[in-house]
Each structure stands twice: as C-alpha cells, then as structure tokens.
Enzyme design. Structure first.
Site, PDB file in Angstrom:
ATOM      1  N   ALA A 164       0.962  -1.204  -0.047  1.00  0.00           N
ATOM      2  CA  ALA A 164       0.562   0.430  -0.023  1.00  0.00           C
ATOM      3  C   ALA A 164       0.920   0.848   0.063  1.00  0.00           C
ATOM      4  O   ALA A 164       2.016   1.664   0.564  1.00  0.00           O
ATOM      5  CB  ALA A 164      -0.717   0.420   1.570  1.00  0.00           C
ATOM      6  N   ASN A 206       3.106  -1.692   4.221  1.00  0.00           N
ATOM      7  CA  ASN A 206       3.444   0.052   4.159  1.00  0.00           C
ATOM      8  C   ASN A 206       4.103  -0.484   2.865  1.00  0.00           C
ATOM      9  O   ASN A 206       5.451  -1.085   3.424  1.00  0.00           O
ATOM     10  CB  ASN A 206       3.644   0.387   5.260  1.00  0.00           C
ATOM     11  CG  ASN A 206       4.226   1.503   5.195  1.00  0.00           C
ATOM     12  OD1 ASN A 206       4.146   1.860   4.122  1.00  0.00           O
ATOM     13  ND2 ASN A 206       4.903   2.439   6.001  1.00  0.00           N
ATOM     14  N   CYS A 207       4.578   0.190   1.954  1.00  0.00           N
ATOM     15  CA  CYS A 207       5.301   0.160   0.895  1.00  0.00           C
ATOM     16  C   CYS A 207       6.541   1.035   0.983  1.00  0.00           C
ATOM     17  O   CYS A 207       7.649   0.507   0.898  1.00  0.00           O
ATOM     18  CB  CYS A 207       4.341   0.734  -0.462  1.00  0.00           C
ATOM     19  SG  CYS A 207       5.952   0.647  -1.535  1.00  0.00           S
ATOM     20  N   PHE A 208       6.541   1.770   2.222  1.00  0.00           N
ATOM     21  CA  PHE A 208       7.330   2.807   2.671  1.00  0.00           C
ATOM     22  C   PHE A 208       8.316   2.480   4.053  1.00  0.00           C
ATOM     23  O   PHE A 208       9.261   3.697   4.209  1.00  0.00           O
ATOM     24  CB  PHE A 208       7.009   4.121   2.701  1.00  0.00           C
ATOM     25  CG  PHE A 208       7.261   5.010   1.102  1.00  0.00           C
ATOM     26  CD1 PHE A 208       8.353   5.738   0.460  1.00  0.00           C
ATOM     27  CD2 PHE A 208       5.816   4.711   0.293  1.00  0.00           C
ATOM     28  CE1 PHE A 208       8.167   5.866  -0.835  1.00  0.00           C
ATOM     29  CE2 PHE A 208       6.027   5.329  -1.326  1.00  0.00           C
ATOM     30  CZ  PHE A 208       6.848   6.039  -1.668  1.00  0.00           C
ATOM     31  N   LYS A 238      13.744   5.404   2.523  1.00  0.00           N
ATOM     32  CA  LYS A 238      12.861   5.484   0.934  1.00  0.00           C
ATOM     33  C   LYS A 238      12.179   6.979   0.693  1.00  0.00           C
ATOM     34  O   LYS A 238      11.499   7.970   0.652  1.00  0.00           O
ATOM     35  CB  LYS A 238      11.687   4.769   1.025  1.00  0.00           C
ATOM     36  CG  LYS A 238      11.510   4.076  -0.079  1.00  0.00           C
ATOM     37  CD  LYS A 238      10.515   3.048   0.222  1.00  0.00           C
ATOM     38  CE  LYS A 238       9.843   2.132  -1.617  1.00  0.00           C
ATOM     39  NZ  LYS A 238       8.982   0.978  -1.134  1.00  0.00           N
TER      40      LYS A 238
END
Length: 223
Positions: free
Chosen positions: A64, A120-122, A137
């Site tokens: 996400a 969570n992608c980040f 990131k």
C-alpha cells in the site's frame, strides 16, 4: 491509475506511443497492490480534513502507498531487454540522473522478500526502490507487463504529512525525508523529463488526452 493501465494496453496494441506521465492526488488516497488483499480494516473508514480517504487498486503489485504530498510518475515503454530487476534499473536510471541534477543522490534498496508481510510500501526498500543516503525511501516503484510492453509507475515522496501517515500506518512507520529547499513539483518534473530524454536518447511531445480518450478511460476496468 486506470489511465496508466489504459496507456499500457493502447501501446501494446500499437495504438499509442511510449509515454511518460506525472500526476498528483487530490484528495489523498491509498493505492493497494494488485494482489494485496490483506490490510487493516480501519482503512475502510479513514477521514482526513473532512474527506474520506479512498482505497484504489493499482494495476501493478507491491504494498500500500499513501498518496499525499507525493508525485506519481508512470512510464509505458517496450523493447527493453533483461530480467525484471534489470528492466527496473534501466527505467530508474532517469530518476537517479534527474534527482542528481537537483542535488540529491539516490541508491537502490537492499531488502529481500520479507517485505511482503508489511502492508506499508514505504517502510521497506527493495532493489526496485530508490533511497536517500540516510536510508529513507524516496521512490517506491512497481511494474506490470504485457509481453514486451511494460508499465512502471511509482510514488515520489515530497511532503508527507506525519500526522496522516501515522493515522494510516502508525507513528513508528514514519521516516522523515530531507530534500533541498525551494524544490517545486515543476522543477522536479522538468529535471526528470530532461533526464529521460538524455537516458533514452528520445524526443518527447506533450500531448493531452482527447475528449474521446477520456470517455474511453472513464469506462475502463483495471481487470
């Protein structure tokens, strides 16, 4: 993001040229990876500044992404050789070169496949992501392929709101980023556009979508 997928299919069928696209989000939204079916149930009812935060499904994979204070890029291209990671790095070269021209050095992340357990992608950075020198990131990217045709798009964190980020992912997940002052979205797009022209030795023609194309996209499905 239906536009990105539509452009991929149009290029795949020979109806549209290779494309570079930039866009922002209003109001904020959370994009879920195409195969991401598990996420916190409270995301269904998030409100920010009186507006509901919508959940949207990306045509690409990954975790996400909260789209607020970010710039999204999309590249639709074909003819690149190599495996998935090699193609990522061929495309990401314009991001590295463009940000270097703005005084920001980026490098690839190093996290392995354990990231798939994190919604969570980040909070993680794989070899397809770009991080600052302190490990934060800056750019998370994802891909979709149709034969030799590739859609790669990603989120560039510029001014994430810490309070909203904590509401979605938890306060411990927030990593502040530091970028040079006086960087506007316009300057960033100009630098990245110049970099992709240089990296791929191409000419770009600015071409807005026609009314007919908009009507096609409105009824377009990501499936």
């Amino acid at each position: 993001m239906a536009i990105d997928r539509w452009l991929l299919d149009q290029h795949s069928s020979g109806e549209h040229p290779q494309t570079l696209r930039f866009y922002t989000w209003s109001p904020p939204a959370i994009s879920l990876g195409y195969n991401q079916h598990k996420y916190p149930p409270q995301w269904e009812n998030l409100i920010w500044q009186g507006e509901k935060i919508e959940l949207v499904r990306r045509p690409t994979g990954g975790r996400a992404v909260l789209h607020q204070g970010d710039l999204t890029y999309a590249v639709i291209t074909s003819g690149l050789k190599g495996d998935r990671l090699q193609v990522y790095q061929q495309i990401c070269e314009f991001l590295i070169q463009g940000w270097r021209s703005l005084g920001v050095e980026l490098q690839y992340g190093t996290v392995g496949r354990g990231y798939i357990h994190n919604p969570n992608c980040f909070t993680t950075a794989t070899g397809a992501d770009l991080v600052l020198c302190n490990g934060a990131k800056l750019i998370g990217s994802a891909q979709m392929r149709r034969g030799e045709v590739i859609l790669q798009h990603g989120s560039i964190r510029l001014e994430p709101n810490q309070e909203l980020f904590a509401q979605v992912f938890g306060s411990e997940s927030f990593t502040p980023i530091q970028l040079p002052q006086n960087l506007t979205i316009e300057k960033i797009i100009t630098a990245l556009t110049a970099a992709i022209v240089d990296c791929f030795n191409i000419q770009l023609v600015e071409q807005p979508l026609s009314e007919h194309e908009w009507n096609l996209i409105k009824n377009y499905s990501l499936t």
